[in-house]
Design a protein around this motif. Structure first.
Motif, PDB file in Angstrom:
ATOM      1  N   THR A  42       0.824  -1.203   0.000  1.00 53.09           N
ATOM      2  CA  THR A  42       0.000   0.000   0.000  1.00 53.09           C
ATOM      3  C   THR A  42       0.861   1.258   0.000  1.00 53.09           C
ATOM      4  O   THR A  42       1.874   1.325   0.701  1.00 53.09           O
ATOM      5  N   MET A  65       1.258   4.892   1.226  1.00 43.53           N
ATOM      6  CA  MET A  65       0.771   5.686   2.354  1.00 43.53           C
ATOM      7  C   MET A  65       1.252   7.126   2.170  1.00 43.53           C
ATOM      8  O   MET A  65       2.448   7.357   2.004  1.00 43.53           O
ATOM      9  N   GLY A 113       1.048  10.996   3.890  1.00 39.25           N
ATOM     10  CA  GLY A 113       0.698  11.768   5.079  1.00 39.25           C
ATOM     11  C   GLY A 113       0.893  13.255   4.836  1.00 39.25           C
ATOM     12  O   GLY A 113       1.882  13.674   4.248  1.00 39.25           O
ATOM     13  N   ARG A 144       0.185  13.402  11.683  1.00 38.67           N
ATOM     14  CA  ARG A 144      -0.487  13.731  10.428  1.00 38.67           C
ATOM     15  C   ARG A 144      -1.752  14.542  10.636  1.00 38.67           C
ATOM     16  O   ARG A 144      -2.529  14.282  11.542  1.00 38.67           O
ATOM     17  N   GLY A 184      -4.308  11.679   6.102  1.00 37.55           N
ATOM     18  CA  GLY A 184      -3.559  10.608   5.465  1.00 37.55           C
ATOM     19  C   GLY A 184      -4.447   9.830   4.518  1.00 37.55           C
ATOM     20  O   GLY A 184      -5.664   9.777   4.714  1.00 37.55           O
ATOM     21  N   GLN A 209      -4.431   6.079   2.002  1.00 35.51           N
ATOM     22  CA  GLN A 209      -3.811   4.820   1.609  1.00 35.51           C
ATOM     23  C   GLN A 209      -4.278   4.517   0.199  1.00 35.51           C
ATOM     24  O   GLN A 209      -5.476   4.581  -0.091  1.00 35.51           O
ATOM     25  N   GLN A 221       5.903   3.470   0.411  1.00 31.74           N
ATOM     26  CA  GLN A 221       5.193   2.272  -0.023  1.00 31.74           C
ATOM     27  C   GLN A 221       5.458   1.189   1.008  1.00 31.74           C
ATOM     28  O   GLN A 221       6.592   0.744   1.197  1.00 31.74           O
ATOM     29  N   ASP A 222       4.400   0.767   1.679  1.00 30.69           N
ATOM     30  CA  ASP A 222       4.477  -0.157   2.811  1.00 30.69           C
ATOM     31  C   ASP A 222       4.608  -1.608   2.330  1.00 30.69           C
ATOM     32  O   ASP A 222       3.644  -2.374   2.359  1.00 30.69           O
ATOM     33  N   GLY A 272       2.346  -0.755   8.319  1.00 30.62           N
ATOM     34  CA  GLY A 272       1.776   0.569   8.531  1.00 30.62           C
ATOM     35  C   GLY A 272       2.763   1.662   8.864  1.00 30.62           C
ATOM     36  O   GLY A 272       2.368   2.774   9.201  1.00 30.62           O
ATOM     37  N   ARG A 273       4.042   1.384   8.780  1.00 33.48           N
ATOM     38  CA  ARG A 273       5.052   2.412   9.057  1.00 33.48           C
ATOM     39  C   ARG A 273       6.240   2.234   8.127  1.00 33.48           C
ATOM     40  O   ARG A 273       6.431   1.158   7.550  1.00 33.48           O
TER      41      ARG A 273
END
Length: 138
Positions: free
Chosen positions: A35, A37, A39, A52, A55, A57, A83-84, A89-90
């Protein structure tokens, strides 16, 4: 009796506040690579603290995707994207803090030692549409 000044006051209260939109075209996305992401940060302080303002996704279905932030108050906003790939998620980093996932910022500044400052990645949003581009690191 309704006074003209009262009517004007009511109209001003009912009028929507000016709102802008930021559209960020994000390139070098790996299709199906995790995904994307994005922010948005409304001030240097929130950017530094990684708090943030908004944000999004995005599904990585093509090499280029577009993040849209609508309803923004006029001002300057920093934009950071990654890009996760591992789905946690980080932004993942190695032991010395170097990112191990693709990342980028508005205005595509160099980020040799840590993330660039707010001013380098800030985009001005007015009451219309502002656009920027982000190229993720390979």
């Amino acid at each position: 009796m309704i006074r003209p000044l009262s009517i004007l006051s009511l109209l001003l209260l009912a009028a929507p506040a000016a709102a802008g939109e930021l559209r960020a075209t994000i390139a070098n996305v790996k299709p199906h690579g995790g995904t994307v992401m994005a922010g948005l940060y409304a001030s240097p302080d929130t950017y530094t603290r990684d708090e943030r303002t908004a944000g999004v996704q995005l599904a990585p279905l093509a090499g280029t995707v577009t993040a849209v932030f609508a309803g923004l108050a006029p001002g300057r906003y920093a934009l950071a994207v990654f890009q996760d790939a591992d789905g946690d998620g980080r932004l993942s980093t190695n032991l010395v803090g170097i990112p191990t996932e693709a990342y980028g910022f508005a205005n595509n500044p160099a980020a040799a030692f840590g993330k660039p400052g707010f001013d380098a990645v800030a985009v001005t949003v007015g009451d219309g549409v502002a656009e920027t581009a982000v190229a993720l690191t390979p």
